[in-house]
Design an enzyme around this catalytic site. Sequence first.
Site, PDB file in Angstrom:
ATOM      1  N   THR A 298       0.961  -1.152  -0.132  1.00 14.00           N
ATOM      2  CA  THR A 298       0.019   0.164  -0.126  1.00 14.00           C
ATOM      3  C   THR A 298       1.007   1.358  -0.218  1.00 14.00           C
ATOM      4  OG1 THR A 298      -1.623  -1.215   1.222  1.00 14.00           O
ATOM      5  CG2 THR A 298      -1.942   0.867   1.211  1.00 14.00           C
TER       6      THR A 298
ATOM      7  N   TYR B 285       4.741 -12.838   4.559  1.00 14.89           N
ATOM      8  CA  TYR B 285       3.780 -12.229   4.065  1.00 14.89           C
ATOM      9  C   TYR B 285       3.343 -13.098   2.793  1.00 14.89           C
ATOM     10  CZ  TYR B 285       1.434  -8.283   1.184  1.00 14.89           C
ATOM     11  OH  TYR B 285       0.406  -7.691   0.544  1.00 14.89           O
TER      12      TYR B 285
ATOM     13  N   LYS C 117       0.877 -13.097   7.468  1.00 10.41           N
ATOM     14  CA  LYS C 117      -0.064 -12.217   6.691  1.00 10.41           C
ATOM     15  C   LYS C 117      -0.677 -13.070   5.438  1.00 10.41           C
ATOM     16  CE  LYS C 117      -1.166  -8.008   4.177  1.00 10.41           C
ATOM     17  NZ  LYS C 117      -0.406  -6.557   3.688  1.00 10.41           N
TER      18      LYS C 117
ATOM     19  N   ILE D 211      -4.352  -6.797   8.652  1.00 14.07           N
ATOM     20  CA  ILE D 211      -3.320  -5.875   8.293  1.00 14.07           C
ATOM     21  C   ILE D 211      -4.065  -5.202   6.895  1.00 14.07           C
ATOM     22  CG2 ILE D 211      -1.012  -5.122   7.009  1.00 14.07           C
ATOM     23  CD1 ILE D 211       0.143  -7.404   8.564  1.00 14.07           C
TER      24      ILE D 211
END
EC number: 4.3.3.7
Length: 294
Positions: free
Chosen positions: A47, A135, A163, A206
């Site tokens: 992001t 992740y 994540k 998240i």
Amino acid sequence: MTHMFEGVGVALATPFTNNEVDFNALERHVQFLLNNNIQAIIVNGTTAESPTLSDEEKEKVLATVVKLVNHSVPVIAGTGTNNTYKSIQASIRAKEIGADAVMLITPYYNKTNQRGLIQHFETIANEVKLPVILYNVPSRTNMTIEPETVGILSHNPYIVALKDATNDFDYFDQVKQRINTNEFALYSGNDDNVVKFYQRGGNGVISVIANVIPQEFQYLYDQRQNETDITNYFKPIEKLLEALSLDVNPIPIKVLTAYLGYGHYEVRLPLVPLEEAQCKQVERAFEQFKAGEQ
């Protein structure tokens, strides 16, 4: 051992003004998040447009957030790359700046196998000696950390969480069977599945949308035991998420961070902004959501 955090961590967007990081806007945005019950802040991730931030920009963004947060919530730095030793260097620098943990994406382009993933993540973790969040986002990397691999990695004392951006609950269930849930946390990487994720035992999210509705999104976690309440509460959020799916993250969410005054509406190439009509559609959806909350 306690989990890194419970509830909502924000995948922080990087504000730009005239194609430069707007540090004044960054500080105001972080303060807004801290004032609204956020449990962690993740910097320099997807992001944040990390692929188009320079190393100097990443370090300055992290330092700014660390100073402002002042140990009130964990600050997690995205430092993973497809180069193990560059990831080590970036992670060590993040540790020196004051990050509480690092988040490591799977290697991409020069894809490896599961044995290579284990060595990649453990080499970084053992060298850096800082908590690591794995992740897994195969839609972006075309690489999956298999459940068995997560189980193996969870035994490393520095590797503390995953994540999970697969949006695959069979995968989630298989991972959960292979970890000690008291010591290893599972965080969703998909805002649209958090209700089900919490109901199945997830520890948090998240989140992208929490950049603009942090308190509302944390409420979903706080009330996760009340299935009827959060299912109904989530319905208007789903409508807003539909508007935010007009293009890839973070293109739509930055319409709203700019709307709230945190930088101009800018993304860096190769990303391009939404068309004006689409921007208005996103803003209108946000206004309708906020009006419904009053």
